[in-house]
Write a protein that holds these residues in place. Structure first.
Motif, mmCIF file in Angstrom:
data_model
loop_
_atom_site.group_PDB
_atom_site.id
_atom_site.type_symbol
_atom_site.label_atom_id
_atom_site.label_comp_id
_atom_site.label_asym_id
_atom_site.label_seq_id
_atom_site.Cartn_x
_atom_site.Cartn_y
_atom_site.Cartn_z
ATOM 1 N N SER A 43 40.829 37.455 39.315
ATOM 2 C CA SER A 43 42.076 37.457 38.551
ATOM 3 C C SER A 43 42.310 36.138 37.834
ATOM 4 O O SER A 43 43.218 36.035 37.007
ATOM 5 N N GLY A 44 41.510 35.120 38.119
ATOM 6 C CA GLY A 44 41.646 33.851 37.431
ATOM 7 C C GLY A 44 41.400 33.951 35.946
ATOM 8 O O GLY A 44 41.806 33.074 35.181
ATOM 9 N N LEU A 48 43.623 32.496 31.064
ATOM 10 C CA LEU A 48 43.355 32.221 29.659
ATOM 11 C C LEU A 48 44.174 33.106 28.728
ATOM 12 O O LEU A 48 44.195 32.879 27.527
ATOM 13 N N GLY A 49 44.804 34.130 29.273
ATOM 14 C CA GLY A 49 45.590 35.020 28.444
ATOM 15 C C GLY A 49 47.003 34.503 28.237
ATOM 16 O O GLY A 49 47.391 33.437 28.722
ATOM 17 N N LYS A 50 47.774 35.275 27.511
ATOM 18 C CA LYS A 50 49.145 34.869 27.249
ATOM 19 C C LYS A 50 50.016 35.025 28.481
ATOM 20 O O LYS A 50 51.031 34.379 28.626
ATOM 21 N N GLU A 51 49.612 35.953 29.382
ATOM 22 C CA GLU A 51 50.389 36.175 30.581
ATOM 23 C C GLU A 51 49.576 35.737 31.796
ATOM 24 O O GLU A 51 48.410 36.074 31.915
ATOM 25 N N GLN A 244 26.834 45.508 31.880
ATOM 26 C CA GLN A 244 27.512 44.267 32.255
ATOM 27 C C GLN A 244 27.501 44.063 33.768
ATOM 28 O O GLN A 244 27.417 42.928 34.256
ATOM 29 N N SER A 245 27.593 45.163 34.505
ATOM 30 C CA SER A 245 27.517 45.079 35.967
ATOM 31 C C SER A 245 26.155 44.573 36.421
ATOM 32 O O SER A 245 26.055 43.703 37.297
ATOM 33 N N LEU A 246 25.099 45.114 35.820
ATOM 34 C CA LEU A 246 23.747 44.678 36.180
ATOM 35 C C LEU A 246 23.501 43.233 35.771
ATOM 36 O O LEU A 246 22.814 42.485 36.481
ATOM 37 N N ILE A 247 24.067 42.820 34.637
ATOM 38 C CA ILE A 247 23.942 41.422 34.209
ATOM 39 C C ILE A 247 24.612 40.499 35.226
ATOM 40 O O ILE A 247 24.077 39.430 35.581
ATOM 41 N N ALA A 248 25.780 40.915 35.716
ATOM 42 C CA ALA A 248 26.497 40.101 36.704
ATOM 43 C C ALA A 248 25.687 39.957 37.988
ATOM 44 O O ALA A 248 25.535 38.857 38.528
ATOM 45 N N ARG A 263 30.938 34.563 34.823
ATOM 46 C CA ARG A 263 31.115 34.688 33.378
ATOM 47 C C ARG A 263 31.499 36.106 32.976
ATOM 48 O O ARG A 263 32.237 36.305 32.019
ATOM 49 N N GLN A 264 30.992 37.086 33.705
ATOM 50 C CA GLN A 264 31.248 38.477 33.351
ATOM 51 C C GLN A 264 32.707 38.877 33.570
ATOM 52 O O GLN A 264 33.193 39.825 32.944
ATOM 53 N N LYS A 265 33.406 38.166 34.429
ATOM 54 C CA LYS A 265 34.811 38.506 34.659
ATOM 55 C C LYS A 265 35.693 38.118 33.478
ATOM 56 O O LYS A 265 36.841 38.555 33.387
ATOM 57 N N MET A 266 35.170 37.291 32.587
ATOM 58 C CA MET A 266 35.962 36.843 31.444
ATOM 59 C C MET A 266 35.988 37.918 30.364
ATOM 60 O O MET A 266 35.522 37.731 29.241
ATOM 61 N N PHE A 267 36.487 39.098 30.753
ATOM 62 C CA PHE A 267 36.715 40.239 29.856
ATOM 63 C C PHE A 267 35.428 40.888 29.349
ATOM 64 O O PHE A 267 35.461 41.645 28.389
#
Length: 395
Positions: A43-44, A48-51, A244-248, A263-267
């Motif tokens: 959730s970190g 970087l978002g507005k909220e 993206q899951s396999l990359i993570a 890095r993959q958690k960043m959207f």
């Protein structure tokens, strides 16, 4: 076996049986802790978002965990026989809640599935709780062989009709994953009741064929299945999430990039707080940590299975085995999806994924298992069906 060896075996068995309840609860708390740490890390990205939604997500998850632990404690003291005796009423409530998913203003559709109810700003999934109700109901009519439940119909016919109704309702709502779980639950009860494989396997095969046929009819589900079988041809489309899951998982290596450094958690990876939280854990903590988590789930299933085998009666054996299998199968399906072994379907990772419905289902199940453990028998019972004659082996 010599009488002295048998006595030592019984003493060791009683000691293991005595502490299995503490071990089950300890494993549950450990998995919940892993989930909280993983959610805080994932959730970190919202910083970087507005909220800033970190505190909101953590607060909601801690609220669900607190509620779930309270229910776990309560159900551990409710005699599971009372739940079984009132299973028809519970199952009726579950069916009614599933019908509410289709009511405008109450039902909430997510990813093409009408399986959520939205009340007071909170969304919950009735099919999660209906799994418990159905497990209790099947134990009520199959284990006790309740004749004449409805118009003197046989208990097996009643079980088939009830399970079919739930599966049809779930398929209409677009929740094919839960429909498949309900099918497996019914097949498990047939196996526990001593039905031969020559009857069980055709039933399972027919059910899988029906679920797949319905999936191919639905455009959204058909595109997911086609993307699974042709991953290389739709990398930016339906296969994007899996890639993206396999990359993570691949980026994590043996020891990971470090907690919070995904890095993959960043959207990049959708649903990284819910169904696809495991790849983020693998990216940050590596293969060693993911194998340890798999080991925790394996220990949980073995401990819950041990408690079920020492249930005081057949109803407890069936209910305990059913709830253990549901949590184990859901874990297996989630890990299969995020590693590309199974088609993408919304199966959260028990105790770890963000969300309340599945978490409450898991913790209530743990509470029922603890109640079965409180009423445990000191005899190890294995029921074997052979050539139409049931025999029990007591060790």
């Amino acid at each position: 076996m010599h009488w002295l060896e048998l006595d030592l075996f019984n003493q060791k068995t009683k000691k293991i049986n005595q502490f299995s309840g503490f071990l089950l609860f300890g494993l549950t708390l450990t998995l919940l802790t892993v989930g909280i740490v993983a959610l805080f890390s994932v959730s970190g990205k919202f910083i970087l978002g507005k909220e800033n939604l970190v505190s909101s997500l953590m607060f909601r998850q801690l609220l669900w965990i607190s509620m779930g632990l309270i229910l776990c404690f309560v159900f551990s003291f409710i005699d599971y026989h009372r739940l079984i005796d009132n299973s028809f009423l519970l199952l009726s409530c579950g069916f009614f809640l599933l019908l509410l998913c289709f009511v405008p203003g109450i039902g909430h559709k997510v990813h093409g599935s009408s399986r959520w109810i939205s009340l007071g700003g909170l969304n919950f999934e009735p099919s999660e709780f209906s799994k418990i109700f159905l497990s209790l109901f099947l134990a009520h009519i199959i284990a006790k062989k309740k004749q004449g439940v409805f118009l003197y119909a046989s208990p097996n016919l009643v079980a088939f009709v009830v399970v079919s109704l739930f599966i049809c309702l779930l398929m209409i709502s677009g929740d094919l994953g839960s429909a498949f779980l309900y099918l497996l639950l019914y097949v498990l009860y047939l196996y526990l009741d001593g039905y031969p494989l020559k009857f069980i396997l055709p039933t399972l095969g027919s059910g899988i064929f029906v679920v797949l046929a319905v999936g191919l009819i639905m455009p959204e589900r058909r595109s997911r299945l086609m993307a699974f079988f042709n991953m290389d041809q739709d990398i930016q489309g339906k296969s994007y999430q899996l890639w993206q899951s396999l990359i993570a998982l691949g980026s994590g290596g043996m020891t990971g990039l470090g907690l919070g450094n995904s890095r993959q958690k960043m959207f990049y990876l959708p649903e990284s707080t819910t169904d696809f939280i495991f790849p983020i854990i693998g990216e940050e903590l590596g293969l060693v940590a993911t194998l340890l988590i798999v080991g925790l789930y394996l220990a949980f299933v073995l401990t819950a299975g041990w408690i079920s085998l020492f249930a005081p009666d057949k109803e407890g054996l069936m209910v305990g085995t059913a709830l253990t299998s549901l949590i184990g199968m859901q874990t297996l399906f989630n890990l299969g999806v995020v590693t590309g072994l199974l088609p993408n379907k919304g199966f959260p990772l028990p105790f770890i994924s963000y969300g309340g419905s599945n978490l409450l289902f898991c913790l209530i199940s743990v509470g029922i298992l603890l109640n079965i453990h409180r009423q445990r028998s000191f005899e190890f019972r294995i029921y074997v069906e052979q050539k139409g004659a049931q025999r029990s082996i007591n060790l």
